[in-house]
Design an enzyme around this catalytic site. Structure first.
Site, PDB file in Angstrom:
ATOM      1  N   TYR A 106       1.893 -45.115  17.035  1.00  0.00           N
ATOM      2  CA  TYR A 106       1.129 -45.442  15.781  1.00  0.00           C
ATOM      3  C   TYR A 106       0.129 -46.243  16.063  1.00  0.00           C
ATOM      4  CZ  TYR A 106       0.132 -47.809  11.404  1.00  0.00           C
ATOM      5  OH  TYR A 106      -0.414 -47.996  10.485  1.00  0.00           O
ATOM      6  N   LYS A 110      -3.815 -45.458  15.808  1.00  0.00           N
ATOM      7  CA  LYS A 110      -5.039 -46.346  15.047  1.00  0.00           C
ATOM      8  C   LYS A 110      -6.035 -47.058  15.538  1.00  0.00           C
ATOM      9  CE  LYS A 110      -3.861 -47.102  10.877  1.00  0.00           C
ATOM     10  NZ  LYS A 110      -4.512 -46.373   9.482  1.00  0.00           N
ATOM     11  N   ASN A 135       1.517 -56.271   7.334  1.00  0.00           N
ATOM     12  CA  ASN A 135       2.495 -55.836   6.130  1.00  0.00           C
ATOM     13  C   ASN A 135       1.581 -56.107   4.837  1.00  0.00           C
ATOM     14  OD1 ASN A 135       5.117 -55.078   7.558  1.00  0.00           O
ATOM     15  ND2 ASN A 135       4.851 -56.868   8.260  1.00  0.00           N
ATOM     16  N   GLY A 284      15.817 -79.387 -45.151  1.00  0.00           N
ATOM     17  CA  GLY A 284      16.538 -80.719 -45.381  1.00  0.00           C
ATOM     18  C   GLY A 284      17.559 -81.331 -44.205  1.00  0.00           C
TER      19      GLY A 284
END
Length: 373
Positions: A106, A110, A135, A284
């Site tokens: 991964y 990227k 995150n 009252g």
């Protein structure tokens, strides 16, 4: 100024939030959404005339490892090739990951996608903004997928169990609203080439701490005690948790204490800033008839007419205030003054009440004392 803005991954977690913000800012009429459903052959046509591209599309949980390369690297290369053919520099903001500096499939995909974007920027003279995001959490993230926060929120909001392998595992997180604000800020300040901007604040916490916070949000609907959800991480987590509630749980019932005087209902309690409640009184009826040494309160009549009576418990000095619904008058109780409130109107009295501390039955700081002995 009207801008043609392209968003890849427009139906994803970040994309949906970005599209909504862009619509709020008036960019909805010329907003191009590119999703997995977009035909590859339509890409060149869709980016024609673009003023800015937010490249959010990517793969992070593939069925096969090879999808990292195709979804992150190859799609980025295809996008840059199509943009290059526009024969004019188009700025691009890209959502990379903090894992881009790690040697895993991964992270490699990227990082390689970043390199493709940098090459495009150099060759086209275009501004490229690469966000290496940690995150990201917030509304609309997919639970039970790749977000612990989303999974915790979804499950806890439905009384489902959560799994925590290591509660001390560190988490670095950014909130979706802060991410989107950083993105749209580029539409006004697009200075610099190949920037690696940061989203702030970055919240440093642990998996266990996040789970405990989220559990406390659900528990607070029963205890009425809320965390400090007005700022920072708790604010963002609380909003995120609520976004995962099923509509059937948008409301909950609190206890109503009734007697011959009327009703008393506690709404919200805090650990260090008191509690909110309301009470009613029949015509009252007089409520109160006590004093406090330290405890303080604020009253606001919502409906009806009330007479607040006061007597200094040492000097005997007396004072009265009459107020009614619509006056928007706050009446405060003062330590050392006995006080009461009487419904002097013909309708039911409804009064909001804030006390600076949660009522403690073991040490109530409430001493019975009539205003008129």
């Amino acid at each position: 100024m009207t801008m043609r803005i392209v968003v890849t991954g427009a139906d994803g977690f970040i994309g949906r939030n970005l599209v909504l913000r862009l619509q709020e800012l008036g960019h909805g009429n010329d907003l191009v959404r590119i999703t997995r459903e977009t035909a590859p052959g339509d890409l060149a046509k869709l980016i024609t005339g673009a003023n800015f591209i937010f490249h959010l599309a990517g793969i992070n949980r593939p069925k096969h490892e090879s999808e990292f390369a195709s979804g992150n690297l190859e799609f980025t290369r295809t996008l840059c090739d199509a943009v290059s053919k526009q024969a004019r520099p188009i700025p691009i903001a890209y959502t990379s990951s903090t894992q881009a500096d790690r040697d895993n499939p991964y992270g490699n995909s990227k990082r390689q996608a970043e390199d493709v974007l940098r090459s495009y920027g150099h060759e086209a003279g275009a501004k490229v903004h690469i966000f290496r995001l940690p995150n990201v959490f917030g509304k609309w993230a997919r639970p039970n997928y790749n977000s612990a926060v989303a999974t915790f929120c979804y499950n806890i909001a439905r009384d489902l169990p959560i799994t925590i392998n290591d509660p001390n595992a560190p988490l670095s997180m950014v909130y979706i609203d802060d991410v989107i604000s950083a993105f749209v800020g580029l539409l006004e300040d697009n200075s610099g080439f190949e920037r690696t901007p940061e989203v702030a604040p970055v919240y440093k916490t642990t998996v266990g701490e996040v789970a405990d916070y989220i559990r406390s949000f659900e528990a607070g609907r029963h205890s009425l005690i809320t965390q400090r959800v007005g700022t920072g991480l708790l604010r963002a987590l609380h909003a995120t948790y609520l976004s995962y509630l099923d509509p059937s749980r948008f409301s909950y019932v609190v206890t109503v204490h009734s007697d011959n005087r009327g009703e008393f209902v506690e709404m919200l309690k805090t650990e260090d800033s008191g509690q909110l409640s309301y009470f009613t009184a029949h015509p009252g009826i007089t409520r109160g008839e006590h004093y406090h040494h330290t405890k303080t309160e604020k009253f606001l009549v919502i409906r009806g007419t009330a007479r607040f009576g006061f007597r200094h418990v040492d000097t005997g000095e007396t004072f009265e205030i009459e107020t009614k619904g619509g006056d928007a008058t706050i009446v405060e109780t003062v330590p050392g003054w006995a006080h009461n409130v009487t419904n002097v109107g013909d309708d039911e009295l409804v009064c909001m009440l804030w006390a600076n501390e949660i009522f403690d039955r073991a040490n109530p700081d409430t001493i019975a004392c009539k205003v008129k002995p």
